[in-house]
Write a protein that holds these residues in place. Structure first.
Motif, short mmCIF file in Angstrom:
data_model
loop_
_atom_site.label_atom_id
_atom_site.label_comp_id
_atom_site.label_asym_id
_atom_site.label_seq_id
_atom_site.Cartn_x
_atom_site.Cartn_y
_atom_site.Cartn_z
N ALA A 65 34.50 -55.82 37.93
CA ALA A 65 35.88 -56.12 38.26
C ALA A 65 36.08 -56.20 39.77
CB ALA A 65 36.80 -55.05 37.66
N MET A 66 35.43 -55.34 40.52
CA MET A 66 35.58 -55.34 41.98
C MET A 66 34.98 -56.60 42.60
SD MET A 66 37.37 -53.03 43.24
CE MET A 66 38.47 -53.05 41.86
N ILE A 67 33.96 -57.17 41.97
CA ILE A 67 33.35 -58.40 42.49
C ILE A 67 34.40 -59.51 42.53
CG2 ILE A 67 31.71 -60.23 41.96
CD1 ILE A 67 29.78 -58.03 41.06
N PHE A 68 35.21 -59.62 41.49
CA PHE A 68 36.23 -60.68 41.46
C PHE A 68 37.32 -60.45 42.50
CE2 PHE A 68 34.43 -61.07 37.15
CZ PHE A 68 34.05 -62.40 37.24
N VAL A 69 37.66 -59.20 42.74
CA VAL A 69 38.67 -58.90 43.77
C VAL A 69 38.11 -59.22 45.15
CG1 VAL A 69 40.07 -57.07 44.80
CG2 VAL A 69 39.76 -57.16 42.32
N VAL A 70 36.86 -58.87 45.39
CA VAL A 70 36.23 -59.12 46.69
C VAL A 70 36.03 -60.62 46.92
CG1 VAL A 70 34.12 -58.73 48.02
CG2 VAL A 70 35.18 -56.85 46.81
N LEU A 71 35.77 -61.38 45.88
CA LEU A 71 35.63 -62.83 46.03
C LEU A 71 36.94 -63.45 46.53
CD1 LEU A 71 33.51 -63.87 42.94
CD2 LEU A 71 32.85 -63.99 45.33
N GLY A 72 38.06 -62.92 46.10
CA GLY A 72 39.35 -63.40 46.60
C GLY A 72 39.52 -63.10 48.09
N GLU A 73 39.05 -61.96 48.53
CA GLU A 73 39.15 -61.60 49.95
C GLU A 73 38.20 -62.43 50.80
OE1 GLU A 73 41.07 -59.68 51.89
OE2 GLU A 73 42.31 -59.43 50.12
N GLY A 74 37.14 -62.93 50.20
CA GLY A 74 36.19 -63.76 50.94
C GLY A 74 36.84 -65.03 51.47
N VAL A 75 37.85 -65.52 50.80
CA VAL A 75 38.55 -66.72 51.25
C VAL A 75 39.19 -66.47 52.61
CG1 VAL A 75 40.45 -68.29 50.70
CG2 VAL A 75 38.94 -67.50 48.90
N ALA A 76 39.79 -65.29 52.80
CA ALA A 76 40.41 -64.96 54.08
C ALA A 76 39.37 -64.85 55.18
CB ALA A 76 41.20 -63.66 53.96
N ILE A 77 38.23 -64.29 54.87
CA ILE A 77 37.17 -64.15 55.88
C ILE A 77 36.64 -65.52 56.28
CG2 ILE A 77 34.85 -63.25 56.28
CD1 ILE A 77 35.67 -60.88 54.47
N TYR A 78 36.48 -66.43 55.32
CA TYR A 78 36.03 -67.78 55.65
C TYR A 78 37.05 -68.50 56.53
CZ TYR A 78 32.41 -67.22 52.13
OH TYR A 78 31.35 -66.78 51.41
N GLY A 79 38.33 -68.34 56.24
CA GLY A 79 39.36 -68.94 57.07
C GLY A 79 39.35 -68.39 58.48
N LEU A 80 39.12 -67.09 58.61
CA LEU A 80 39.04 -66.48 59.94
C LEU A 80 37.84 -67.02 60.71
CD1 LEU A 80 40.22 -64.36 61.87
CD2 LEU A 80 38.69 -62.71 60.81
N LEU A 81 36.72 -67.18 60.03
CA LEU A 81 35.53 -67.74 60.69
C LEU A 81 35.77 -69.18 61.15
CD1 LEU A 81 32.66 -66.36 58.45
CD2 LEU A 81 33.24 -65.67 60.77
N ILE A 82 36.42 -69.97 60.33
CA ILE A 82 36.69 -71.35 60.71
C ILE A 82 37.64 -71.40 61.89
CG2 ILE A 82 37.74 -73.51 59.93
CD1 ILE A 82 34.96 -72.98 58.81
N SER A 83 38.65 -70.52 61.92
CA SER A 83 39.57 -70.53 63.06
C SER A 83 38.86 -70.08 64.33
CB SER A 83 40.78 -69.66 62.78
OG SER A 83 40.41 -68.30 62.68
N ILE A 84 37.92 -69.16 64.23
CA ILE A 84 37.13 -68.77 65.41
C ILE A 84 36.30 -69.94 65.89
CG2 ILE A 84 35.21 -67.30 66.17
CD1 ILE A 84 36.41 -65.09 64.40
N LEU A 85 35.72 -70.71 64.98
CA LEU A 85 34.95 -71.90 65.38
C LEU A 85 35.84 -72.92 66.06
CD1 LEU A 85 32.62 -72.33 62.28
CD2 LEU A 85 31.98 -71.58 64.57
N ILE A 86 37.06 -73.11 65.54
CA ILE A 86 37.98 -74.05 66.17
C ILE A 86 38.34 -73.60 67.57
CG2 ILE A 86 40.34 -74.96 66.07
CD1 ILE A 86 40.06 -75.02 63.02
N LEU A 87 38.63 -72.30 67.73
CA LEU A 87 39.00 -71.79 69.04
C LEU A 87 37.84 -71.85 70.03
CD1 LEU A 87 41.21 -68.73 68.06
CD2 LEU A 87 41.95 -70.92 68.99
N ASN A 88 36.61 -71.73 69.55
CA ASN A 88 35.45 -71.85 70.45
C ASN A 88 35.26 -73.28 70.93
OD1 ASN A 88 34.72 -69.19 70.57
ND2 ASN A 88 33.37 -69.33 68.79
N ARG A 89 35.73 -74.26 70.18
CA ARG A 89 35.61 -75.66 70.58
C ARG A 89 36.62 -76.05 71.65
NH1 ARG A 89 31.38 -78.83 69.81
NH2 ARG A 89 31.46 -79.90 67.85
N LEU A 90 37.72 -75.31 71.74
CA LEU A 90 38.76 -75.66 72.72
C LEU A 90 38.39 -75.26 74.11
CD1 LEU A 90 41.95 -74.75 70.70
CD2 LEU A 90 40.93 -76.97 71.03
#
Length: 142
Positions: free
Chosen positions: A117-142
């Protein structure tokens, strides 16, 4: 530029950002008032985007970065980074809101299913971590 204009532009941005919090403070959660608060929130966000795009409020970027990227492109990059982080966190919240009650119900019926059950909850939180990583990549390009 006029000194009053330089002082009022950031104040307008702060007022636009704080305006949607008024219905939340009053406790509006259902019905037509909730629809109006969502529409007010979207209008305030659009107003802040227009202010950020049209008016260069403050010197938030160093001289080297400003020379490398034009002002409009840098502003759009910052808006993109903010949208990536905000929308991915919103999606993660929706995923966790759906998965966590189901996980709690499954664990209450069978305590052995806690890990699955916790695996499914953590998979949902992974979406936020991926978004944070992408925003860090965008900010590094600026």
């Amino acid at each position: 530029m006029n000194l009053a204009f330089l002082l009022l532009a950031p104040l307008a941005a702060i007022v636009l950002l704080a305006a949607p919090l008024v219905p939340v403070y009053r406790g509006v959660t259902t019905g037509k008032k909730a629809k109006r608060s969502v529409i007010a929130n979207l209008c305030a966000f659009a107003g802040v985007c227009v202010l950020a795009f049209v008016l260069p409020i403050g010197n938030l970027v160093s001289a080297e970065t400003a020379a490398a990227v034009s002002g409009a492109a840098a502003g759009m990059g910052y808006i993109a980074a903010a949208l990536v982080t905000g929308l991915s966190c919103l999606g993660a919240g929706i995923a966790v809101a759906a998965a966590a009650p189901a996980a709690i119900g499954a664990v209450s019926e069978d305590p052995k299913s806690f890990g699955k059950a916790m695996i499914f909850v953590v998979l949902g939180e992974g979406v936020a971590i991926y978004g944070l990583l992408i925003s860090i990549l965008i900010l590094n390009r600026l």
